[in-house]
Write an enzyme that holds these catalytic residues in place. Structure first.
Site, PDB file in Angstrom:
ATOM      1  N   ALA B  36      60.131  53.535  42.862  1.00 37.25           N
ATOM      2  CA  ALA B  36      59.636  54.844  42.248  1.00 37.25           C
ATOM      3  C   ALA B  36      58.441  54.273  41.008  1.00 37.25           C
ATOM      4  O   ALA B  36      57.327  55.119  41.344  1.00 37.25           O
ATOM      5  CB  ALA B  36      60.625  55.400  41.355  1.00 37.25           C
ATOM      6  N   HIS B  37      58.582  53.378  40.528  1.00 43.43           N
ATOM      7  CA  HIS B  37      57.414  52.867  39.554  1.00 43.43           C
ATOM      8  C   HIS B  37      56.262  52.832  40.455  1.00 43.43           C
ATOM      9  O   HIS B  37      54.972  53.080  40.140  1.00 43.43           O
ATOM     10  CB  HIS B  37      57.797  51.680  38.602  1.00 43.43           C
ATOM     11  CG  HIS B  37      58.704  51.992  37.420  1.00 43.43           C
ATOM     12  ND1 HIS B  37      60.164  52.296  37.789  1.00 43.43           N
ATOM     13  CD2 HIS B  37      58.317  51.970  36.269  1.00 43.43           C
ATOM     14  CE1 HIS B  37      60.668  52.639  36.510  1.00 43.43           C
ATOM     15  NE2 HIS B  37      59.541  52.616  35.570  1.00 43.43           N
ATOM     16  N   ARG B  38      56.543  51.859  41.547  1.00 40.94           N
ATOM     17  CA  ARG B  38      55.243  51.639  42.541  1.00 40.94           C
ATOM     18  C   ARG B  38      54.617  52.936  42.972  1.00 40.94           C
ATOM     19  O   ARG B  38      53.171  52.890  42.906  1.00 40.94           O
ATOM     20  CB  ARG B  38      55.686  50.625  43.615  1.00 40.94           C
ATOM     21  CG  ARG B  38      54.570  50.127  44.309  1.00 40.94           C
ATOM     22  CD  ARG B  38      55.217  49.406  45.600  1.00 40.94           C
ATOM     23  NE  ARG B  38      55.529  47.836  44.807  1.00 40.94           N
ATOM     24  CZ  ARG B  38      54.840  46.836  44.881  1.00 40.94           C
ATOM     25  NH1 ARG B  38      53.658  46.861  45.278  1.00 40.94           N
ATOM     26  NH2 ARG B  38      55.258  45.742  44.303  1.00 40.94           N
ATOM     27  N   GLU B  88      55.480  49.556  33.322  1.00 41.68           N
ATOM     28  CA  GLU B  88      56.088  50.465  32.524  1.00 41.68           C
ATOM     29  C   GLU B  88      55.240  50.984  31.569  1.00 41.68           C
ATOM     30  O   GLU B  88      55.460  52.240  31.114  1.00 41.68           O
ATOM     31  CB  GLU B  88      57.226  49.575  31.745  1.00 41.68           C
ATOM     32  CG  GLU B  88      58.417  50.756  31.529  1.00 41.68           C
ATOM     33  CD  GLU B  88      58.953  51.191  32.382  1.00 41.68           C
ATOM     34  OE1 GLU B  88      58.658  52.344  32.889  1.00 41.68           O
ATOM     35  OE2 GLU B  88      60.037  50.670  32.859  1.00 41.68           O
TER      36      GLU B  88
END
Lengths: 286, 202
Positions: B36-38, B88
Site C-alpha cells: 500500500a505504501h509502494r 513513511e
C-alpha cells in the site's frame, strides 16, 4: 498433522512458556513489565478463544528426522502438504505464501517448495520425528550468514552474533531465542542455526567449549538489556543455542537465526504403528 | 488514568506526548503496510481511504469471512515498522496521517516527517495479536483486497486500542534509536570480556 500444525500457532511450547515466566518475574522496568503483561493477556486470550496467538503464522516449515523404515516415508511430503492446507483453513492461518516472481499470494500457504521440508534420514529406524516451525517475518528478518577467516576465530563469531542482535534483533520481538550455526560455508551454517532454535531453550551443546560459548553469549546479550520489544529491560534473550559441524581449515562459516518470544514450534514423534507422542507441549493430545 | 486518543486526531492532541508515554486509541485504525505504501508513493495511486487526522497500523491480520459476508478480526498484531521507513515521510505528508502504529523503531526520515507534520509513531507489543483483535469492534471496510489477506487495507473500528508506546514524538525524539545507541555502547566491553574466554584456536 493438520491439527498439530494449527495447534502450535495457538499455544507456545512448554519450555518457552516456562522461560518467559521466569524472565517476567525478574523484570523491574515499567515499560517492560507493561509489555510482559500484554504478552500474558494475549496467550490467555489465544487459549480461550482458540486463535493463533500471533497473526503472522509464517511460512510453514517441517524438519523431519525420519527412520528409513518408517512405513509412510514416501507419502510424508504429500501428507505435510495436506496438513498445511488443512491447518490454513482450520487455524485459520494467515495466507503467507507469495509465489516468487509471479508476486501473487497463493491463498493456501502452499506453493513452490512450500511447505518447506528439511530431511534427515536415520538408517534402520521405523519412526519419524517432525519439528513443525512457524516464524513470522519479524524474527526471520535478522537472519544472516557470513564466512569468516580463521584469524577472526571464535571471537569473530561472537562479534557477528552481537552485531546481528543489536542492529536487527531489537525489532524481532525480544526476548529472542538465538540460534548460531558454526560450520564451513554460508548455507551449512545457516541450516545449523535454524536447527539450533528447534532445540529446547535451556539445552546445551554436547561439547564443553561450545556450551561455554552458549552461556557466555546468553549472559552477554542479557547484559545489553534489550528488554521485551527492545524497550530496555533486565534481559534480551531466552537463550543462545549453538549447532556445529566439522569445518574446512580455511574458513569459519557462521550464521544466526532468531526466534521471537512467541517461538512457535512443535515436536511430535510418530511410530510405525501410527501411535504418537507430543514432545514439545506437555499434556496435549490430538 | 488511561490517556486516550480519538480519531480524527488533532495536532494539539499530540504535542504534549513524549517518547515512552503509553496511550490508547479509540476510533478508526486502518491497516497499511508494504505494498500500500509502494502504491501511493512509487506508483502514484490514490489511497482508497481518507487518512486525514487518521491512524494506520503496520499489520497484516488474519481475517475470517462470516456466512453473512461480514468480516471477523481473528488475530492482528503489528509488523516490523522499519520496512516502511523508505516511504513513511512522504506518506505522512501526502495523507495527513497522525498516528502510525507498528513494531520496533523507525528511522531518521520518519522522525523528520513526524516533526514537520505533527505525527507520532507508537509501538504495540509485538506478537500480542489476539489481545489486539479483542479491541477491534468491527471491520468497517476492506480496500485493495486484490493484495491478499495480509496486505489488504482493513478499516477497523477500535476501542481503547493499546497499549501504544510512543516511540517517535512530534519533537523528533526516537525511543528505539536512543535505546540502540545504549546497546551499542555496552557491546564493546562485554565482547572484550567474552573474547578472552573463547580463544579455542591455539
Amino acid at each position: 498433522m493438520a491439527k498439530f500444525t494449527s495447534y502450535i500457532g495457538k499455544r507456545l511450547p512448554t519450555d518457552v512458556t516456562e522461560k518467559l515466566g521466569e524472565l517476567r518475574e525478574k523484570e523491574v522496568n515499567f515499560l517492560a513489565k507493561e509489555v510482559y503483561e500484554s504478552m500474558r493477556q494475549n496467550q490467555d486470550a489465544a487459549d480461550k478463544l482458540d486463535r493463533p496467538s500471533c497473526q503472522d503464522t509464517g511460512v510453514i516449515q517441517y524438519f523431519l528426522t525420519a527412520g528409513s523404515n518408517f512405513p509412510l516415508l514416501g507419502e510424508l511430503e504429500e501428507i505435510l502438504l495436506g496438513a498445511t492446507q488443512g491447518a490454513t483453513k482450520d487455524g485459520p492461518l494467515r495466507h503467507n505464501a507469495v509465489e516468487t516472481f509471479v508476486e501473487k499470494n497463493t491463498g493456501t500457504n502452499t506453493g513452490s517448495k512450500i511447505p518447506w521440508l528439511d530431511w534427515e534420514i536415520v538408517p534402520g529406524d521405523d519412526s519419524v520425528i517432525i519439528d513443525v516451525y512457524m516464524a513470522g517475518g519479524g524474527c526471520t528478518l535478522p537472519g544472516a550468514a557470513k564466512v569468516l577467516m580463521p584469524g577472526q576465530g571464535y571471537e569473530g563469531v561472537a562479534e557477528f552474533v552481537f552485531d546481528v542482535i543489536t542492529s536487527r534483533g531489537v525489532n524481532a520481538c525480544p526476548p529472542l531465542l538465538v540460534g548460531v550455526g558454526v560450520s564451513t560455508s554460508a548455507e551449512t551454517a545457516a541450516r545449523l542455526s535454524k536447527k539450533a532454535i528447534l532445540r529446547p531453550v535451556t539445552s546445551r551443546h554436547s561439547n564443553d567449549n561450545a556450551a561455554l560459548m552458549e552461556e557466555l553469549l546468553t549472559d552477554g546479550l542479557n547484559e545489553l538489556g534489550l528488554g521485551p520489544q527492545g524497550l530496555t529491560g533486565n534481559n534480551s534473550v531466552m537463550g543462545v543455542n549453538i549447532e556445529s559441524s566439522a569445518r574446512h581449515p580455511s574458513t569459519i562459516g557462521v550464521a544466526v537465526s532468531t526466534g521471537c518470544w512467541a517461538h512457535r514450534r512443535g515436536k511430535i514423534k510418530i511410530n510405525a504403528d501410527m501411535s504418537y507422542e507430543i514432545i514439545s507441549h506437555k499434556g496435549f493430545t490430538l | 488514568m488511561k490517556k486516550i486518543l480519538t480519531t480524527p486526531i488533532k495536532d494539539e492532541d499530540l504535542e504534549s506526548l513524549n517518547i515512552g508515554d503509553v496511550v490508547y486509541l479509540t476510533g478508526t485504525l486502518v491497516t497499511c503496510r508494504d505494498v500500500a505504501h509502494r502504491r501511493l508513493i512509487e506508483l502514484g495511486r490514490e489511497l482508497p481511504v481518507n487518512l486525514e487526522g487518521g491512524a494506520i497500523f503496520h499489520a497484516g491480520p488474519i481475517v475470517r469471512q462470516k456466512e453473512n459476508g461480514e468480516y471477523e478480526m481473528v488475530s492482528i498484531g503489528p509488523t516490523t515498522s522499519m520496512r516502511m521507513e523508505k516511504f513513511e515521510k512522504e506518506f505522512i505528508k501526502r495523507t495527513g496521517v497522525k498516528l502510525i502504529v507498528g513494531k520496533g523503531g523507525m528511522g531518521p526520515e520518519t522522525q523528520e516527517g513526524c516533526v514537520e507534520n505533527k505525527a507520532v509513531h507508537a509501538i504495540f507489543p509485538g506478537g500480542c495479536a489476539v489481545l489486539a483483535a479483542t479491541q477491534v469492534e468491527k471491520i468497517e471496510a476492506a480496500e485493495w483486497t486484490d493484495l491478499g489477506m495480509p496486505e489488504t487495507l482493513w478499516v477497523n473500528r477500535v476501542k481503547e486500542f493499546g497499549p501504544l508506546i510512543i516511540s517517535i514524538d512530534t519533537k523528533g525524539k526516537n525511543l528505539i534509536e536512543e535505546n540502540k545507541a545504549v546497546f551499542n555502547e555496552k557491546k564493546k566491553p562485554i565482547l572484550e570480556r567474552i573474547n578472552q574466554q573463547i580463544r579455542f584456536i591455539k
